[in-house]
Motif scaffolding. Sequence first.
Motif, PDB file in Angstrom:
ATOM      1  N   GLY A 189       0.801  -1.211   0.000  1.00  0.00           N
ATOM      2  CA  GLY A 189       0.000   0.000   0.000  1.00  0.00           C
ATOM      3  C   GLY A 189       0.838   1.267   0.000  1.00  0.00           C
ATOM      4  N   GLN A 190       0.369   2.273   0.729  1.00  0.00           N
ATOM      5  CA  GLN A 190       0.957   3.600   0.639  1.00  0.00           C
ATOM      6  C   GLN A 190       2.460   3.613   0.937  1.00  0.00           C
ATOM      7  OE1 GLN A 190       0.792   6.439   3.894  1.00  0.00           O
ATOM      8  NE2 GLN A 190      -0.378   7.817   2.580  1.00  0.00           N
ATOM      9  N   GLN A 191       2.858   2.992   2.036  1.00  0.00           N
ATOM     10  CA  GLN A 191       4.281   3.063   2.419  1.00  0.00           C
ATOM     11  C   GLN A 191       5.154   2.309   1.428  1.00  0.00           C
ATOM     12  OE1 GLN A 191       5.556   2.677   6.489  1.00  0.00           O
ATOM     13  NE2 GLN A 191       3.450   2.897   7.189  1.00  0.00           N
ATOM     14  N   VAL A 192       4.656   1.192   0.953  1.00  0.00           N
ATOM     15  CA  VAL A 192       5.451   0.401   0.008  1.00  0.00           C
ATOM     16  C   VAL A 192       5.552   1.124  -1.342  1.00  0.00           C
ATOM     17  CG1 VAL A 192       5.391  -1.738  -1.361  1.00  0.00           C
ATOM     18  CG2 VAL A 192       5.146  -1.827   1.116  1.00  0.00           C
ATOM     19  N   ILE A 193       4.457   1.706  -1.790  1.00  0.00           N
ATOM     20  CA  ILE A 193       4.496   2.479  -3.043  1.00  0.00           C
ATOM     21  C   ILE A 193       5.528   3.607  -2.906  1.00  0.00           C
ATOM     22  CG2 ILE A 193       3.183   4.068  -4.536  1.00  0.00           C
ATOM     23  CD1 ILE A 193       0.630   2.475  -3.673  1.00  0.00           C
ATOM     24  N   SER A 194       5.456   4.319  -1.774  1.00  0.00           N
ATOM     25  CA  SER A 194       6.365   5.453  -1.560  1.00  0.00           C
ATOM     26  C   SER A 194       7.811   4.995  -1.498  1.00  0.00           C
ATOM     27  CB  SER A 194       6.006   6.170  -0.252  1.00  0.00           C
ATOM     28  OG  SER A 194       4.663   6.550  -0.255  1.00  0.00           O
ATOM     29  N   SER A 195       8.046   3.881  -0.800  1.00  0.00           N
ATOM     30  CA  SER A 195       9.428   3.385  -0.682  1.00  0.00           C
ATOM     31  C   SER A 195       9.982   3.016  -2.057  1.00  0.00           C
ATOM     32  CB  SER A 195       9.486   2.126   0.183  1.00  0.00           C
ATOM     33  OG  SER A 195       9.255   2.421   1.498  1.00  0.00           O
ATOM     34  N   PHE A 196       9.208   2.295  -2.827  1.00  0.00           N
ATOM     35  CA  PHE A 196       9.703   1.871  -4.144  1.00  0.00           C
ATOM     36  C   PHE A 196       9.901   3.069  -5.068  1.00  0.00           C
ATOM     37  CE2 PHE A 196       8.993  -2.432  -2.853  1.00  0.00           C
ATOM     38  CZ  PHE A 196       9.814  -3.193  -3.658  1.00  0.00           C
ATOM     39  N   LEU A 197       8.963   4.028  -5.000  1.00  0.00           N
ATOM     40  CA  LEU A 197       9.069   5.170  -5.920  1.00  0.00           C
ATOM     41  C   LEU A 197      10.235   6.095  -5.572  1.00  0.00           C
ATOM     42  CD1 LEU A 197       5.505   6.428  -6.804  1.00  0.00           C
ATOM     43  CD2 LEU A 197       7.260   5.539  -8.338  1.00  0.00           C
ATOM     44  N   SER A 198      10.599   6.150  -4.299  1.00  0.00           N
ATOM     45  CA  SER A 198      11.680   7.069  -3.923  1.00  0.00           C
ATOM     46  C   SER A 198      13.036   6.361  -3.844  1.00  0.00           C
ATOM     47  CB  SER A 198      11.364   7.731  -2.575  1.00  0.00           C
ATOM     48  OG  SER A 198      11.193   6.746  -1.590  1.00  0.00           O
ATOM     49  N   HIS A 199      13.026   5.031  -3.948  1.00  0.00           N
ATOM     50  CA  HIS A 199      14.263   4.267  -3.772  1.00  0.00           C
ATOM     51  C   HIS A 199      15.212   4.409  -4.965  1.00  0.00           C
ATOM     52  CE1 HIS A 199      16.888   1.001  -2.575  1.00  0.00           C
ATOM     53  NE2 HIS A 199      16.742   0.463  -3.782  1.00  0.00           N
ATOM     54  N   LYS A 200      16.477   4.551  -4.631  1.00  0.00           N
ATOM     55  CA  LYS A 200      17.518   4.508  -5.675  1.00  0.00           C
ATOM     56  C   LYS A 200      18.502   3.403  -5.287  1.00  0.00           C
ATOM     57  CE  LYS A 200      17.273   8.692  -8.179  1.00  0.00           C
ATOM     58  NZ  LYS A 200      16.074   9.237  -7.700  1.00  0.00           N
ATOM     59  N   SER A 201      18.817   2.563  -6.224  1.00  0.00           N
ATOM     60  CA  SER A 201      19.734   1.449  -5.947  1.00  0.00           C
ATOM     61  C   SER A 201      21.074   1.982  -5.445  1.00  0.00           C
ATOM     62  CB  SER A 201      19.934   0.658  -7.241  1.00  0.00           C
ATOM     63  OG  SER A 201      21.171  -0.016  -7.208  1.00  0.00           O
ATOM     64  N   SER A 202      21.621   1.359  -4.390  1.00  0.00           N
ATOM     65  CA  SER A 202      22.908   1.851  -3.868  1.00  0.00           C
ATOM     66  C   SER A 202      24.033   1.541  -4.839  1.00  0.00           C
ATOM     67  CB  SER A 202      23.200   1.250  -2.490  1.00  0.00           C
ATOM     68  OG  SER A 202      23.228  -0.139  -2.594  1.00  0.00           O
ATOM     69  N   SER A 203      23.864   0.548  -5.721  1.00  0.00           N
ATOM     70  CA  SER A 203      24.946   0.234  -6.659  1.00  0.00           C
ATOM     71  C   SER A 203      24.875   1.086  -7.929  1.00  0.00           C
ATOM     72  CB  SER A 203      24.955  -1.258  -7.014  1.00  0.00           C
ATOM     73  OG  SER A 203      23.720  -1.624  -7.560  1.00  0.00           O
ATOM     74  N   THR A 204      23.672   1.398  -8.412  1.00  0.00           N
ATOM     75  CA  THR A 204      23.582   2.132  -9.692  1.00  0.00           C
ATOM     76  C   THR A 204      23.110   3.584  -9.509  1.00  0.00           C
ATOM     77  OG1 THR A 204      21.275   1.514 -10.020  1.00  0.00           O
ATOM     78  CG2 THR A 204      22.924   0.002 -10.900  1.00  0.00           C
ATOM     79  N   GLY A 205      22.530   3.898  -8.356  1.00  0.00           N
ATOM     80  CA  GLY A 205      21.970   5.240  -8.148  1.00  0.00           C
ATOM     81  C   GLY A 205      20.683   5.472  -8.921  1.00  0.00           C
ATOM     82  N   LYS A 206      20.160   4.404  -9.524  1.00  0.00           N
ATOM     83  CA  LYS A 206      18.953   4.547 -10.349  1.00  0.00           C
ATOM     84  C   LYS A 206      17.749   3.906  -9.678  1.00  0.00           C
ATOM     85  CE  LYS A 206      21.464   4.618 -14.694  1.00  0.00           C
ATOM     86  NZ  LYS A 206      21.768   3.900 -15.920  1.00  0.00           N
ATOM     87  N   SER A 207      16.561   4.259 -10.173  1.00  0.00           N
ATOM     88  CA  SER A 207      15.341   3.647  -9.669  1.00  0.00           C
ATOM     89  C   SER A 207      15.369   2.146  -9.938  1.00  0.00           C
ATOM     90  CB  SER A 207      14.126   4.261 -10.361  1.00  0.00           C
ATOM     91  OG  SER A 207      12.954   3.552 -10.001  1.00  0.00           O
ATOM     92  N   ALA A 208      14.772   1.395  -9.009  1.00  0.00           N
ATOM     93  CA  ALA A 208      14.674  -0.052  -9.212  1.00  0.00           C
ATOM     94  C   ALA A 208      13.309  -0.431  -9.782  1.00  0.00           C
ATOM     95  CB  ALA A 208      14.917  -0.777  -7.896  1.00  0.00           C
ATOM     96  N   VAL A 209      12.549   0.562 -10.223  1.00  0.00           N
ATOM     97  CA  VAL A 209      11.229   0.307 -10.811  1.00  0.00           C
ATOM     98  C   VAL A 209      11.340   0.453 -12.330  1.00  0.00           C
ATOM     99  CG1 VAL A 209       8.843   1.141 -10.955  1.00  0.00           C
ATOM    100  CG2 VAL A 209      10.033   1.127  -8.748  1.00  0.00           C
ATOM    101  N   ASP A 210      10.805  -0.524 -13.061  1.00  0.00           N
ATOM    102  CA  ASP A 210      10.858  -0.458 -14.521  1.00  0.00           C
ATOM    103  C   ASP A 210       9.596   0.149 -15.110  1.00  0.00           C
ATOM    104  OD1 ASP A 210      13.439  -1.991 -15.063  1.00  0.00           O
ATOM    105  OD2 ASP A 210      12.357  -3.334 -13.724  1.00  0.00           O
ATOM    106  N   SER A 211       8.445  -0.192 -14.532  1.00  0.00           N
ATOM    107  CA  SER A 211       7.173   0.299 -15.069  1.00  0.00           C
ATOM    108  C   SER A 211       6.242   0.690 -13.928  1.00  0.00           C
ATOM    109  CB  SER A 211       6.465  -0.795 -15.883  1.00  0.00           C
ATOM    110  OG  SER A 211       7.271  -1.219 -16.929  1.00  0.00           O
ATOM    111  N   ILE A 212       5.450   1.717 -14.195  1.00  0.00           N
ATOM    112  CA  ILE A 212       4.439   2.165 -13.234  1.00  0.00           C
ATOM    113  C   ILE A 212       3.113   2.150 -13.984  1.00  0.00           C
ATOM    114  CG2 ILE A 212       3.652   4.096 -11.795  1.00  0.00           C
ATOM    115  CD1 ILE A 212       6.669   5.055 -11.914  1.00  0.00           C
ATOM    116  N   ILE A 213       2.138   1.445 -13.433  1.00  0.00           N
ATOM    117  CA  ILE A 213       0.823   1.381 -14.102  1.00  0.00           C
ATOM    118  C   ILE A 213      -0.235   1.770 -13.076  1.00  0.00           C
ATOM    119  CG2 ILE A 213      -0.836  -0.074 -15.316  1.00  0.00           C
ATOM    120  CD1 ILE A 213       1.503  -1.688 -16.382  1.00  0.00           C
TER     121      ILE A 213
END
Length: 259
Positions: A189-213
């Motif tokens: 839910g809300q916290q998990v959506i927020s965590s995934f959307l704001s997360h940046k991989s510590s190895s690449t500095g990029k988002s770990a999300v490929d698609s948002i629907i």
Amino acid sequence: MAAPAASDPESFLKSVLNHVSSPAEPPQNRPFVTLTYAQSLDGKIAGKGGKQLILSGNESMLMTHWMRTMHEGILVGIGTALNDDPQLNTRRLPVRAEPYPQPIPIILDSQLRFRSNCKLVGNYGSGNGRQPWVLCSEEADPKKRESLENAGVKIVPVKSNPQTGKLDLDDVLSILRKLGVKSLMVEGGQQVISSFLSHKSSSTGKSAVDSIIVTVAPTYVGNEGVGALDEGQLPAKVAHVSSTVMGRDSIVACRPTES
Ligand SMILES: NC(=O)c1ccc[n+]([C@@H]2O[C@H](COP(=O)([O-])OP(=O)(O)OC[C@H]3O[C@@H](n4cnc5c(N)ncnc54)[C@H](OP(=O)(O)O)[C@@H]3O)[C@@H](O)[C@H]2O)c1
């Protein structure tokens, strides 16, 4: 990319999910990740006090079930597991001879608050879903762990993030990948959506999300409802991929610009 006919959720999903349209190996340290949820016109995913709302109409709900067939794992937070008692399996789809693939239900649950009398455990026992996996902190109570394991739950300890106190998403994703999960649908839910959307991989500095629907339902919930995003977390910048209409709902597909 042109959107196909509005009434064809399977084709729409194939057109926006790269891992389905042109199968490839995901990155080494994580699965392909699709983040998805349904919201009202005022951006709410649940009602007052977290009351579960069925925001999706029949057509977009059908799309969600198609999406579940296209992912090996489906992840929610323990807040959703306790509040909604979801099934996270594939139902509602057209009858066919070959059974639809079922995703593995995966719960983020640091302290093992997961309840063994929930539908996920019941469905596993009755053959209507895969074995639920509960990802917990490495320090979680061994007695709770044993009790859940005895009920048929797979327990997977992962590192905690010292800054947030929550499970570390890099570790979550890398362990899921090591366990063979190549595609992951994140449903809230809300916290998990927020965590995934704001997360940046510590190895690449990029988002770990490929698609948002995101499904947008033509209704207002009001100020007391639960917003899609937790305040204070900065979501990724996104680019539009495609939009379509399913019944009365609008579906918007985006991707983080740095994934
Ligand atoms: N409209 C939709 O599409 C939709 C979909 C799903 C849910 N919902 C609604 O969302 C609401 C639940 O949302 P919620 O925010 O209360 O719960 P949630 O996001 O489902 O779960 C949050 C909990 O997960 C655990 N967690 C562990 N690691 C985490 C991490 N890295 N990031 C985030 N959470 C982590 C935390 O609990 P611990 O610290 O105890 O581990 C956290 O409190 C319900 O009202 C439900 O109806 C709506």
